[in-house]
Design a protein around this motif. Sequence first.
Motif, PDB file in Angstrom:
ATOM      1  N   ALA A  69       0.899  -1.197  -0.136  1.00 13.92           N
ATOM      2  CA  ALA A  69       0.165   0.009  -0.144  1.00 13.92           C
ATOM      3  C   ALA A  69       0.961   1.303   0.034  1.00 13.92           C
ATOM      4  O   ALA A  69       0.500   2.493  -0.293  1.00 13.92           O
ATOM      5  N   ASP A 110     -14.789  -1.024  11.866  1.00 12.04           N
ATOM      6  CA  ASP A 110     -14.643  -1.386  10.492  1.00 12.04           C
ATOM      7  C   ASP A 110     -13.474  -2.399  10.349  1.00 12.04           C
ATOM      8  O   ASP A 110     -12.804  -2.605  10.675  1.00 12.04           O
ATOM      9  N   SER A 112     -11.198  -5.181   7.672  1.00  6.43           N
ATOM     10  CA  SER A 112     -10.276  -5.267   5.946  1.00  6.43           C
ATOM     11  C   SER A 112     -10.808  -6.859   5.677  1.00  6.43           C
ATOM     12  O   SER A 112     -12.166  -7.579   6.642  1.00  6.43           O
ATOM     13  N   ILE A 113     -10.759  -6.872   4.448  1.00  7.39           N
ATOM     14  CA  ILE A 113     -11.499  -8.249   4.113  1.00  7.39           C
ATOM     15  C   ILE A 113     -11.277  -9.272   5.084  1.00  7.39           C
ATOM     16  O   ILE A 113      -9.725  -9.259   5.340  1.00  7.39           O
ATOM     17  N   SER A 226     -13.306   4.666   8.646  1.00  9.67           N
ATOM     18  CA  SER A 226     -12.309   5.401   8.437  1.00  9.67           C
ATOM     19  C   SER A 226     -11.980   5.011   6.730  1.00  9.67           C
ATOM     20  O   SER A 226     -11.731   3.905   6.196  1.00  9.67           O
ATOM     21  N   ASP A 227     -10.639   5.829   6.374  1.00 11.57           N
ATOM     22  CA  ASP A 227     -10.672   6.190   4.438  1.00 11.57           C
ATOM     23  C   ASP A 227      -9.229   4.874   4.863  1.00 11.57           C
ATOM     24  O   ASP A 227      -8.766   4.960   3.545  1.00 11.57           O
ATOM     25  N   LYS A 229      -9.376   1.774   5.173  1.00  8.22           N
ATOM     26  CA  LYS A 229     -10.003   0.291   5.086  1.00  8.22           C
ATOM     27  C   LYS A 229      -9.484  -0.110   3.430  1.00  8.22           C
ATOM     28  O   LYS A 229      -9.465  -1.102   2.639  1.00  8.22           O
ATOM     29  N   GLN A 230      -9.939   1.166   2.627  1.00 11.53           N
ATOM     30  CA  GLN A 230     -10.346   0.510   1.332  1.00 11.53           C
ATOM     31  C   GLN A 230      -9.019   0.432   1.060  1.00 11.53           C
ATOM     32  O   GLN A 230      -8.712  -0.545  -0.005  1.00 11.53           O
ATOM     33  N   LYS A 231      -7.246   1.062   1.194  1.00 11.12           N
ATOM     34  CA  LYS A 231      -6.599   0.910   0.920  1.00 11.12           C
ATOM     35  C   LYS A 231      -5.961  -0.508   1.092  1.00 11.12           C
ATOM     36  O   LYS A 231      -5.158  -0.934   0.687  1.00 11.12           O
ATOM     37  N   ASP A 233      -7.751  -3.432   2.480  1.00  8.85           N
ATOM     38  CA  ASP A 233      -7.912  -3.594   1.143  1.00  8.85           C
ATOM     39  C   ASP A 233      -7.260  -4.248  -0.208  1.00  8.85           C
ATOM     40  O   ASP A 233      -7.366  -5.756  -0.623  1.00  8.85           O
ATOM     41  N   GLU A 234      -7.668  -3.223  -1.309  1.00 12.97           N
ATOM     42  CA  GLU A 234      -6.729  -3.490  -1.836  1.00 12.97           C
ATOM     43  C   GLU A 234      -5.183  -3.632  -2.208  1.00 12.97           C
ATOM     44  O   GLU A 234      -5.124  -5.007  -2.558  1.00 12.97           O
ATOM     45  N   LYS A 237      -5.320  -7.751  -0.688  1.00 12.50           N
ATOM     46  CA  LYS A 237      -6.309  -8.463  -2.154  1.00 12.50           C
ATOM     47  C   LYS A 237      -4.720  -8.999  -3.045  1.00 12.50           C
ATOM     48  O   LYS A 237      -4.717 -10.121  -3.006  1.00 12.50           O
TER      49      LYS A 237
END
Length: 264
Positions: A69, A110, A112-113, A226-227, A229-231, A233-234, A237
Amino acid sequence: MIKKGMIAALVFMLMFALVGCGSSTEKTATTEKKITVVTDAAFAPFEYMDKGEIVGFDVDLLKAVMKEAGLEYELKNIGWDPLFAAIQGKTADMAVSGITINDDRKKTYDFSIPYFESTHMILVKEGSSIKSAKDLQGKVVGVQNGTTGQEAVEKILGKENKNIKKFENTVVAIMDLLNGGVEAVVTDNAVANEYVKNNPDAKIVAFEDPEHFESEFYGFMFPKGSDLKQKVDEALKKVIENGTYTEIYKKWFGTEPNMESLQQ
Ligand code: ARG
């Protein structure tokens, strides 16, 4: 003359340093701040202290994910209950601690995956009469406070049951089993297996009870909304897909991970 020249050079250097300094503070102000990650490092093989360092499967996975990330972070060992308070109070940005994703926690945090499948195991002394989850009835059972292990035992023994002894961490719960304070400890399967493997002389055995203990999944935990999370998660993955996850898994568990269980 020489002196003057030297002073001029010094002044020049000082100005340069100041300007340099100014621009570097600006730089840190505009780039993202270091992310604070919290854990309870008493949960081998996921996170534990080794020669003053926090190590484990989670620690390696975190490192790989943050690298992917492009995020800088600092991992702090603050303990289990404080970790939830820190995420809720937003004094930390992320928690990594073998934390099970469940509906109750999702109300406040929240996740993560999922990155790891787990279930519970019962630890007892060799020769114990406890052979299944049902046998825990009437026995003093140790759990780590505020864990899904506690919930699993409460389902069997009842929520207010005084025989459920709650410990600050899993290590002290197992110590109490060794000392005869509790007759069983219920904890996550990988942690139970790791303890048995590393302490052959302790005469402790671990067993599962699929009838009573469900499968659950670990995730990284964030403050709600929280923003990050998306980063994360990516990146997680990618780390799962590019084989890094498998490498880390093999390092800590010596076997291939069951990728299907993660991808469902
Ligand atoms: N998976 C269980 C839970 O989320 C136990 C995790 C405990 N982790 C730890 N580092 N002490 O409740």
